[in-house]
Every structure is written in structure tokens, then in C-alpha cells.
Design an enzyme around this catalytic site. Structure first.
Site, PDB file in Angstrom:
ATOM      1  N   ASP A   1      42.549  10.391 -18.886  1.00  0.00           N
ATOM      2  CA  ASP A   1      41.926  11.587 -18.316  1.00  0.00           C
ATOM      3  C   ASP A   1      41.087  12.237 -19.387  1.00  0.00           C
ATOM      4  OD1 ASP A   1      43.025  11.409 -15.935  1.00  0.00           O
ATOM      5  OD2 ASP A   1      44.338  13.145 -16.055  1.00  0.00           O
TER       6      ASP A   1
ATOM      7  N   ASP B   1      47.712  11.731  -9.500  1.00  0.00           N
ATOM      8  CA  ASP B   1      47.683  10.591 -10.429  1.00  0.00           C
ATOM      9  C   ASP B   1      48.921   9.705 -10.272  1.00  0.00           C
ATOM     10  OD1 ASP B   1      45.301  11.264 -11.628  1.00  0.00           O
ATOM     11  OD2 ASP B   1      46.246  12.640 -13.026  1.00  0.00           O
TER      12      ASP B   1
ATOM     13  N   ASP C   1      47.891  13.760 -15.223  1.00  0.00           N
ATOM     14  CA  ASP C   1      48.664  14.999 -15.211  1.00  0.00           C
ATOM     15  C   ASP C   1      48.867  15.530 -13.806  1.00  0.00           C
ATOM     16  OD1 ASP C   1      46.093  15.661 -14.727  1.00  0.00           O
ATOM     17  OD2 ASP C   1      45.824  16.993 -16.436  1.00  0.00           O
TER      18      ASP C   1
END
Length: 1194
Positions: A453, A777, A773
């Protein structure tokens, strides 16, 4: 409102009948929470007089929450229970000892030792009889003969030590897990309102009557009833198995259950059941009803549905305990057993087979030798009184055979792996890696790709507004409030303060002169910070419009990519504030505010102009652009559910550029990854320009590279076919060059990860790590080989799906995880190199010694001592080597690299040659060299000889120095490098050396040792040190020149994994070997059946469909010879008579040929896509056939 309160009084006045002064009992609340939707609402309204009345019965204030008075909280815990599910009792030390005793080799040893003990006490009358083939014992041997029991007792003693060591290791591992779980439990907190303040409370502290704040991404820690909610959607699949998200509202379904995930929206709930009384707790209590059933049910829960494991919230110790132990099984359907485990299992199976063979041959040769010598050469009769003596000899041979097996089987391997992993996990905690699943640790060492990310991992996740575009002006710094028209300023402040979660706020800095603390969503905090920078107070606005007054909230989710809040205007009508990604909101704007705050039309060309002059320049500086807009509804109430009509015709107030600076240490960490042969890809929801700018700052892409940066839409267009299905071939063209995926949805992330893992292009299969997070996801984290969740910013759902939690949310911690993972892998290779050298030498010595001298030069007890050094101490010493930076200077091993490289094989064989030469020299010429009595062909109970003691001592000392050699496995010359950094290694080597001196000098009869002179000791030491010099000679020989060396301990090849493993929960390589044999057998059977019974119909209609798979799809990828192709199944009609043909219109045997030959079972169905319908029909229509079930279960 008067009515409900009157109604509440009688409820409170009959307090006596209820437990502890509350208006309802535990059982009543439990029953209430078992109801769903309308039934629940009816029960709340009829029995309790509404939710508010229920709150007053529970003595709580729906707005202020509980007072937080300790006595009140204690009382609630007593009446309603604590929010804690008692963990399953850990196994006691004795249970672990019992488990360790189940080891087959140890059982065989115990039996041998007991037989030896029993026989040693049996004194047959023919003891001194010359005819039995025993030399008549001299008077001084009498005392020695009495000590015959010692060997048996010593073997038993050694077995006990091995068992205790194993049990202690298991026990300490269990204890470590408990420690880990307690830490996770303490870390998990939840937002609760107490005394009007929102506080973060450890989940175990939550009590019935608490008012909890729930928001997107939470895992609910207790059961409750909704008091107020905005667009709340819950994933209840972990409890109900329903995959659709359930909408929760006061009118339709206010029941919230523990262990379920909040997928959208926010709200408040009153807690009604905690711990074992909550829905999750009830399930656990049922599970724990009886031990036997428990195991069964767990198995069912695991197999029925992949999410069954997510039932428990993170705080339930039992939950984590199960996860830790069972994760290996339930990690994900079709996930291969960790790379290392797979290789180790295969290696252990190979070694075990060889050891068994050697030991059987040894025993056989010894017995034959004895029988031939006594009964054939010396022509002795078999006398009845001699039988026990012969049996004693046979037992001795049996014991020698067993010791060969014990030394050959590397039972220290699991121990080494456990120690290495447990040690690494403990150390990784210090490097901010909280490892939830042990095997993730070593898998990380094989990682070839990391999909990361952006926000919070590569960047600081401290968002600040640095630029703004307000009223036709692009401000490159925050404007002063005087520069803005009051009307516009007012709109900005209201829009930001109201249209953001009320849980997001800016708090004063903790330290003097520090930065203000951001609590909640970081983007919203940046906007609130912008309000503060404009010298305005957002608290005042929020106090004026509390959360209860919000009319409708469209919360942010990954589909909308925007958030909107509707309020009622005092003058009538409604106003909606919206914020979101600038390109999305601007498309929905048709008006804009000018310098004076007047509304101006905003056409497409104006928008394009704005994108070009404002948004792109901001994005190219790495800023994230957010647009703030509003819309008024004056004529009547619109239909709020049709979002597309509501979220349009907006008026743009401002566009702000939010900066999220790159973490200073990230560029260096990414450079390390590149050096280590790991590709880092950035997957983000930001727009492509921002993403590219940040990727360049991090060093993921460098100017002049021909790498791809794609947006989610473009990515999907390139990889999907006309039907919208993902095609692996198309994906394989994209992913090797892809470095940045912007504006991506969670599905894109999952598709990318799955595509890379399943891909077979390139010389090795990819091992992928993913960071995440958000709740969305979860799927990608689960699919990845290693999932990293953010400890600070991560939602509970993400943590639940992950393998490792990054406690500092920092990318550099991932690099440390790679280092530790590679270190685990190397530690195990070092141990293998050491252990296999000892194995090879000990087996050959025992085998040849037994065959030539009828007695192994190394006695059973000595072998066990060697085994103890090798297994336990060496695994402790070699598995605890700390990692060095040099680990990051080589490429990852990948899935198919063998455990034992050719360099290691060279070392193993080289050292084995040295040791064997020395030992055989000592066995056959040692007595002349040292001028002592020969120990060869000693009678049964003869005292230990100096000759054999020297052999034993030299053998152990050679192993000791070879242990130092084994510290390096890549052919390095300096084997002492960094030796003092590893205190465990030094103390183990020293401790073993001292123990060896004690054994030789004072071990006496039990260890078959006798005292040695100082010069003999020096010789032994000198030969031992020779190992180090020999090691230098070996490393001089180039590995390339030794063409005959083979590697061992391979990973599975691509074909094996894809073809053998599809549809299996976990691939156990030893099982696979067995399956292979069984299937071969069935295939042979099948061939015969098929050739006898085949139908015309099968020939015409199905033959074509089978023709396609050919044999390539078969389970045995080594059987791809053309002669095995399906053509053999062509019907041989002449063999059938009419009668048989008619009976066989139902082609069952054909089905089975298809199942095993064409492999068109779901196993062969690679990506879980729908199986070709014609094939399904065949399989389905004959499932009632008895043979069918047998063969598909193979």
C-alpha cells in the site's frame, strides 16, 4: 416520550426478581440476541418498550454512556459476565511427554532396551558352556557380566532425555504462543463512550450497558443493539455463512453480533451480551462441550467454509490459539504447505527410507554372520539351554540395527525448525513484526515480490493540506482567513466539520512543541487541520450539529470513493455536503463558487481546464486532491436511496491538495529490496499522477525505466476477455513490468496477487507478500503467501486475515522480516549440512563395522549421545544464528530451489570422506598406532576397551569441529566470522566438549568408555581440529567441477503443484507419494475395465471431449509418454457381445477412466472456474456407482 418512561418504572420497581438490580437477566438478553430482524424489533418494543427503555433498564445513558464508576463496572461483570472467552487449557508437561513418546523410533528403542534389560538378568545354566559358542569367562569378567543390565538402562535413560528435551521444547513453544496471544489481546482496543467521552478501551474491559462507537473496518467485540446508525452494513458470514452484507437500521434490523465485521458506515450500539454469553461465546461453549466432539466440530467448521475460523474476535484467547495451531490447515483452501515444510517433508521421507533399508540389512547381515559362523562353520548343535544366550545375541544385533536407524533418521529436523522459527519470531517482535503464523516467517525469506500500500506504509500517514484552490485562485500555501469571503469560509468549515466521522479529531500535542495528534481517519484529520489553520473552530460546528441531528449519511466505501452527509436546514429543505477524490466529485459538479462566493456554472470544458491547471500540477507533486462540494434540496424530500440522482448537480466549494510525506527510511529499504532480488509494487487508491510521483520519490520507479504505471480501469481492460473473465496469459504479459497500480479497487489488488502467484512464466514461481490495512484488503492478504497487516492503521479484519502484523506500520520492518525469513532458511540448511554428515558417517560406520567385526564400533548409548549432540544441541546452536545484512545481497531461493545445494552436498560428502577414513583407520589399525589392546570381536559382556573409546571420542570431536564448519553454507572460507555474536553457539560447543570429557573419563560401563591418557586426548583433539583444515581444502575445490553431485530436498515443480494439488486443502508431500502409488494401481485396473467394457455412445459423443485433456493433465506428470495417451480407451467393440452392450448403456466405467485418466475432476480445475458442463454431468450422474466413490477419494 412520557409513555415509555412510565413503562420503565414498573420494570425497575420489580428489581428484586431480577439479578443484581438490573431490569433484565443474562438469559433474557441472550434470548433476545438470538432473534433476528423483525422478531428482534418486536421483542425489543413489546418486552422492553423500545431501545431507549432497554438502555434505562441497563442503567446506561445512550448519549453519555456509563459513568465508569469501578463498583458499577465490577457489578456488571459479576451479573453479566466478562468480555473474555476462557482459553482452552494448554497441554500439561506430562501430556507433551506422552506425545513425544509416540515417536516410532523411540518406541522401537524402548522395546529393544526393555528386552535387553530382561535378558541381562536372566542367567541360563549353560552360561559357561563352551558349546554355546561363548568363550569361557575368566573370573574378573564375572563382575562385568553382572553389569549387563547397564546398556539397556542407559538406552532407556537416553530415551528419557530425548523425550524430556522434546517435551520441554514443545512446552516453551506453547508458552511463547500464549505470550503472543496475550499481547495481541492487550493491543486490541475498541471505542466506547464513558461519561460523555470517547475512550479506547481494551476489548476485555467492555461490559453490558456500555455504549460502543462502531465504524467501517471494526470487528465487533460483543453483541449489542443499534441505537443510531449511518448506512451500516455488516458482514455476518462468519456466524451465518451468508456472504451478502446485511443492512442494519433501527427500523429493520438493529441486532449486532460479536465476531461480525463492519463493512460500511458507522453508528453506536448498546452492548447487551459479552464473553461466553455473546453469540460467538455460545458457539465456543458448544465447541468445548466435550473434548472428542470439539475436535470433530472444529474439523467440520474448518472444512465447511473458509471463514469459519473468523468467528472469534481477536481477543478471544481460544480463538487465537486455534488460529495459531490450525492456521496451517485452514490458511486458505489450496494453499500449499509452507515452502520449507514441503521440502523438509520430502527430504525426511527420502532419508527415512534409506535409514530403514540400511538398518534392516545390518541386522540381517549380523544374524546371518552369527548363524553361519556358529552352526555352519563350527557345526555346533542348537542346544535348548543355549537358546537364551543366542536370543541375547540377537537382541544385541537388533539394538545395533535400531541405533543405525536412529542415527539415520534426522528426528532433529522438526526440532531445528521449531527452535529456529520460535527464536526468530521472538526476535522479530523487537523488529516490529508480530508473527501470527509461524510458517509465514520462513516463507518471507523466499519472497520474490511485495505488493505494498502507499498510505502509511511507504508514507508517514500524517496528512496535511498544503495547497488549495478556492474561488478561482490556486493558493500554494494555506491562505489567511481574511483572503476568503466569509460566506465561502463558513461553507468550508461547515462542510468539513459535519461531513467527516465525528470520531476523527485533532488533539493537542502530547509533548510541548510537538505536532498536534491526529485521531481517526487521517484524510479527515488533514481537512480538520486545514480548518484549524484557517483559524476556525470545528468543535463549535459539531456541538451545534451533533451526530444525532445528521439526517442521512452516505459513508465512504471503496465503490463510492466519496462521503456525503445530509442535514436539515433551519429554514426548511435539506443541504448535502460531499467530499471525495477530486476527479470523481468534479464530474458530479455543474456549478462552482467564484471569488465573491457567487455560484457560477461549471461546464465540461471548465472542468478539463481545472484538471489541467490545478489537479495535475498538484498530483505531479505527489499531493492527493480532495474536492469539497455541496447541494441544496429545497423542494420537498428526495428519494434518498437512489444515490445516482442525489449525488449529482453539486456545487464545488474548493479543491485541496493533501501531502503525505514519504517516510525518510523507505527509499533505502526499497533499494535493499532491489539488491535482494525482490520487486516492490505499489498498489494504491490514489490517482495515477500522485502515485507515480510518490513511487519515484520512494525509488520504486526511476526515470528512464520502461516499467508500467496503470490505473485500475486500464489494468482490467488489459487482462480481461470479452466476457469479463481474467485471463492468465494476458495477465502474464502485464505483471512482470507493472510497478504502480493506481485508482485500484480491492478486487484489482486480489486479482493482481492471485495472478502473480498462479503465474508460471519466468524461471521460478513467485512468492508474494502483500501489505494491507483496510477491511477490503482481507481477500488479498489471505491469498498472498505472506500477508502483512498494519498494527496501527489496520482494521481488525485486515489483522485477522494477515500472517504478520507490522506494529509500527513501516515498510522497513518488512525488509527486516525478509532478512529473518532468509536467516531461518539458512539456519535449517546449516543444520541439515551438519546433521547429514553425521548421519552418513554414523550409518556407514555402524553398518560396515557390524558386518566386518559383528559389532558396531559405536555402541547404542554412544550413538544416542551423538544423536543428542546432533539433534538437540546442534539445532539450538545453528538455528539461533543472528541474521546479517549479507543475507540481503543475494537473490531469493524461490519455491523450487532445493534445500541442499550442490555446495552443501560437496561439504557433506567431503567431510564424510575425512571422517570415515579416520574412523576406519582407527578401527582396523588404531590398536597398533596407539599400542593398545584391540577392541574388535569382544565377547558379549566384556569391559569397554581403550581402542573403542578413542574411536568414540574422535568421532564426537570431529562432529564438534564440523559444527563450526557448518556455520557457512555458501562456500565462505572464514567459518569463525561473527561467532562471538552468537553466545548460544559458543556455550553449546563448550558445553558439549566438557560433557564429552566427563563421559569419557567418568562414563564407564554405561557409555562403554574407559579413561584415556593425556597423549591419547591430544591425538583425538588433533584429528578433530583436522576437520577445520579439511574444510578449507574442500572449499578450494570448485563446485562446478564436481558434475556428479546431486541436489536434494527439492521443492515441488510447477506441474506437480498445479496438477497434484488442486482441490487439496494442504499438500503433504509424503501423502502425495502414497497417493501416486495408489492412483497408478487404480489406473491399471481402469485400463483393463475400460478395454473390456466400452460403449458406442461413449465413443461417439464423449471421445471428443476426452481427447482434449490427453495425458498431460494426469496426476502423474512423469507419465506423459505418447503410449499412455487416451487413444487406448478406443472401444474394442468386437470383444463385447450384444447382451453386454445393452447392459452398458450407462457408461460408468468410462466415467472412471475419465476421472483418473483425463483428470477432469474438480482437482484439475486450475483457477476454480466453472468446470465444463459436459464433464460435470458425467461425474455427477454416476456418483452413486460404488466404485466411483472409491476411486475419486484416492
Amino acid at each position: 416520550m412520557t409513555n415509555p418512561t412510565e413503562r420503565a418504572l414498573p420494570a425497575n420497581s420489580m428489581v428484586e426478581s431480577h439479578e443484581g438490580d438490573f431490569g433484565c437477566t443474562v438469559m433474557e438478553l441472550r434470548k433476545l440476541m438470538e432473534l433476528r430482524s423483525s422478531d428482534g424489533i418486536d421483542q425489543i418494543n413489546v418486552h422492553y418498550g423500545g431501545v431507549m427503555n432497554l438502555c434505562s433498564r441497563l442503567k446506561t445513558n445512550p448519549v453519555e454512556g456509563l459513568s465508569g464508576n469501578p463498583t458499577d463496572l465490577e457489578k456488571r461483570k459479576q451479573v453479566f459476565g466478562q468480555n473474555f472467552i476462557p482459553p482452552k487449557k494448554p497441554k500439561t508437561f506430562l501430556e507433551l511427554v506422552w506425545e513425544a513418546l509416540q515417536d516410532v523410533t523411540l518406541i522401537i528403542l524402548e522395546i529393544a532396551a526393555i528386552i535387553s534389560l530382561v535378558l541381562s538378568f536372566y542367567r541360563p545354566p549353560g552360561e559357561e558352556n563352551e558349546q554355546c559358542g561363548l568363550p569361557v569367562s575368566s573370573p574378573e569378567d564375572e563382575g562385568e557380566a553382572e553389569a549387563g543390565w547397564i546398556e539397556g538402562a542407559a538406552i532407556l535413560f537416553s530415551v528419557i532425555i530425548v523425550v524430556l528435551v522434546t517435551a520441554f521444547n514443545d512446552w516453551s513453544k506453547e508458552k511463547q504462543f500464549r505470550g503472543l496471544q496475550n499481547r495481541i489481546e492487550k493491543e486490541q482496543k475498541f471505542s466506547v463512550i464513558r461519561n460523555g467521552h470517547i475512550i479506547q478501551l481494551p476489548v476485555a474491559e467492555i461490559v453490558v450497558g456500555d455504549i460502543a462507537q462502531i465504524k467501517y473496518g471494526d470487528l465487533l467485540p460483543a453483541d449489542g443493539i443499534l441505537i443510531q446508525g449511518n448506512d451500516l452494513k455488516i458482514d455476518e458470514s462468519s456466524l451465518t455463512g451468508e456472504s451478502d452484507h446485511v443492512k442494519k437500521s433501527l427500523e429493520r434490523d438493529p441486532m449486532l453480533l460479536s465476531g461480525t465485521h463492519v463493512m460500511e458506515g458507522s453508528g453506536r450500539m448498546v452492548v447487551t451480551a459479552v464473553g461466553i454469553n455473546s453469540q460467538t461465546g455460545i458457539i465456543f461453549t458448544l465447541l468445548g462441550a466435550s473434548e472428542g466432539e470439539e475436535e470433530e466440530k472444529k474439523k467440520k467448521a474448518k472444512t465447511q467454509d473458509g471463514v469459519a475460523l473468523e468467528i472469534q474476535p481477536l481477543n478471544s484467547q481460544e480463538g487465537i490459539d486455534n488460529e495459531e495451531k490450525e492456521k496451517k490447515v485452514t490458511k486458505l483452501p489450496k494453499k500449499e504447505k509452507s515452502v520449507l515444510q514441503g521440502k523438509l517433508t520430502r527430504l525426511a521421507v527420502q532419508i527415512g527410507k534409506a535409514g530403514l533399508l540400511m538398518s534392516a540389512i545390518t541386522v540381517l547381515i549380523l544374524i546371518l554372520y552369527f548363524v553361519i559362523e556358529n552352526f555352519v562353520i563350527h557345526r555346533r548343535p542348537w542346544l535348548a539351554e543355549c537358546t537364551p544366550i543366542y536370543i541375547q545375541y540377537f537382541v544385541k544385533f537388533f539394538i545395533i540395527g535400531i541405533t543405525v536407524l536412529v542415527v539415520a533418521v534426522p528426528e532433529g529436523l522438526p526440532l531445528a525448525v521449531t527452535i529456529s522459527l520460535a527464536y526468530s519470531v521472538k526476535k522479530m517482535m523487537k523488529d516490529n513484526n508480530l508473527v501470527r503464523h509461524l510458517d509465514a516467517c520462513e516463507t518471507m525469506g523466499n519472497a520474490t515480490a511485495i505488493c505494498s500500500d502507499k498510505t502509511g506504509t511507504l508514507t508517514m500517514n500524517r496528512m496535511t493540506v498544503v495547497q488549495a484552490y478556492i474561488g478561482d485562485t490556486h493558493y500554494h500555501q494555506i491562505p489567511s482567513p481574511d483572503a476568503l469571503v466569509p460566506k465561502v469560509l463558513d461553507l468550508i468549515v461547515n462542510s468539513i466539520a459535519i461531513n467527516s466521522a465525528y470520531t476523527s479529531k485533532i488533539l493537542p500535542p502530547e509533548k510541548e512543541g510537538g505536532l498536534p495528534r491526529q485521531v481517526g481517519n487521517k484524510t479527515e484529520c488533514a481537512l480538520l487541520g486545514f480548518v484549524t489553520d484557517l483559524k476556525q473552530d470545528y468543535h463549535a460546528v459539531r456541538n451545534e450539529v451533533p451526530e444525532e441531528k445528521l439526517y442521512k449519511v452516505y459513508t465512504f466505501n471503496s465503490v463510492r470513493k466519496s462521503m456525503s452527509t445530509v442535514i436539515e436546514k433551519p429554514s426548511g429543505g435539506y443541504r448535502m455536503y460531499s467530499k471525495g477524490a477530486s476527479e470523481i466529485i468534479l464530474r458530479k459538479c455543474n456549478r462552482i463558487l467564484d471569488k465573491k462566493g457567487e455560484v457560477m456554472p461549471f461546464k465540461n470544458k471548465d472542468r478539463d481546464e481545472m484538471v489541467r491547471t490545478v489537479i495535475e500540477p498538484m498530483a505531479s507533486e505527489g499531493l492527493r486532491t480532495i474536492c469539497i462540494a455541496y447541494r441544496d434540496f429545497s423542494d420537498g424530500e428526495p428519494t434518498w436511496d437512489s444515490e445516482s440522482e442525489i449525488l449529482t448537480e453539486l456545487t464545488c466549494i474548493a479543491v485541496v491538495g493533501i501531502e503525505d510525506p514519504v517516510r525518510p527510511e523507505v527509499p533505502e529499504a526499497i533499494a535493499k529490496c532491489k539488491r535482494a532480488g525482490i520487486t516492490v509494487r505499489m498498489v494504491t487508491g490514489d490517482n495515477i499522477n500522485t502515485a507515480r510521483a510518490i513511487a519515484t520519490k520512494c525509488g520504486i520507479v526511476t526515470p528512464g525505466d520502461d516499467f508500467l504505471c496503470l490505473e485500475g480501469k486500464e489494468f482490467n481492460r488489459l487482462i480481461r476477455n470479452e466476457k469479463g473473465e481474467v485471463e492468465q496469459e494476458k495477465l502474464d504479459k502485464i505483471w512482470p513490468k507493472l510497478r504502480v497500480l493506481a485508482r485500484s479497487s480491492p478486487t484489482d489488488k486480489h486479482t493482481l496477487v492471485k495472478g502473480i502467484i498462479d503465474s508460471t512464466v519466468g524461471e521460478q514461481r513467485q512468492v508474494v507478500a502483500v501489505t494491507g490495512d483496510g477491511t477490503n484488503d482481507g481477500p488479498a492478504l489471505k491469498k498472498a503467501d505472506v500477508g502483512f497487516a498494519m498494527g496501527i492503521a489496520g482494521t481488525d479484519v485486515a489483522k485477522e486475515a494477515s500472517d504478520i502484523i507490522l506494529t509500527d506500520d513501516n515498510f522497513t520492518s518488512i525488509v527486516k522480516a525478509v532478512m529473518w525469513g532468509r536467516n531461518v532458511y539458512d539456519s535449517i540448511s546449516k543444520f541439515l549440512q551438519f546433521q547429514l554428515t553425521v548421519n552418513v558417517v554414523a550409518v556407514i560406520v555402524a553398518f560396515t563395522g557390524a558386518c566386518i567385526t559383528q559389532d558396531s564400533p559405536l555402541k547404542a548409548v554412544q550413538m544416542l549421545w551423538v544423536n543428542l549432540i546432533m539433534d538437540t544441541f546442534a539445532s539450538l546452536a545453528l538455528a539461533t544464528e543472528p541474521p546479517t545484512e549479507s543475507l540481503l545481497k543475494r537473490r531469493p531461493y524461490g519455491r523450487n530451489k532445493p534445500l541442499i545445494s550442490r555446495t552443501m552436498m560437496k561439504n557433506i560428502l567431503g567431510h564424510a570422506v575425512y571422517q570415515l577414513t579416520v574412523i576406519f583407520f582407527l578401527v582396523f589399525a588404531g590398536e597398533r598406532f596407539f599400542d593398545i589392546d584391540s577392541g574388535r570381536k569382544a565377547p558379549l559382556h566384556s569391559p569397554p576397551s581403550q581402542h573403542y573409546t578413542i574411536i568414540f571420542n574422535t568421532f564426537v570431536l570431529m562432529q564438534l569441529f564440523n559444527e563450526i564448519n557448518s556455520r557457512k553454507i555458501h562456500g565462505e572460507r572464514n567459518v569463525f566470522a561473527g561467532i562471538f555474536r552468537n553466545l548460544i553457539f559458543c556455550s553449546v560447543v563448550l558445553g558439549t566438549f566438557i560433557s564429552q570429557i566427563l563421559i569419557v573419563e567418568f562414563g564407564g560401563k554405561p557409555f562403554s568408555c574407559t579413561k584415556l591418557t593425556l597423549s591419547q586426548w591430544f591425538w583425538c583433539l588433533f584429528i578433530g581440529i583436522g576437520e577445520l583444515l579439511w574444510g578449507q581444502i574442500i572449499s578450494t575445490i570448485p563446485t562446478q567441477s564436481l558434475k556428479f553431485l546431486k541436489e536434494a530436498g527439492h521443492g515441488t515443480t510447477k506441474e506437480e503443484i498445479t496438477k497434484d494439488a488442486e482441490g487439496l486443502d494442504e499438500i503433504d508431500h509424503a501423502e502425495m507419494e502414497l497417493r501416486r502409488g495408489q492412483i497408478l494401481w487404480f489406473r491399471g485396473l481402469n485400463r483393463i475395465q475400460t478395454q473390456i467394457k466400452v460403449v458406442k455412445a461413449f465413443h461417439s459423443s464423449l471421445h471428443e471431449s476426452i481427447q482434449k485433456p490427453k495425458n498431460q493433465n494426469s496426476i502423474h506428470n512423469f507419465m506423459t509418454h505418447p503410449e499412455f495417451a487416451i487413444d487406448e480407451e478406443v472401444p474394442r467393440t468386437p470383444l463385447l457381445d450384444e447382451h453386454e452392450e445393452e447392459n452398458l448403456d450407462n457408461p460408468t466405467s468410462g466415467t472412471r477412466a475419465l476421472l483418473l485418466d483425463g483428470e477432469v475432476t474438480p482437482y484439475a480445475n486450475k483457477n476454480n472456474n466453472a468446470v465444463d458442463s459436459s464433464q460435470v454431468q458425467i461425474v455427477a450422474s454416476h456418483s452413486d456407482s460404488p466404485r466411483h466413490s472409491l476411486e475419486t477419494s484416492v
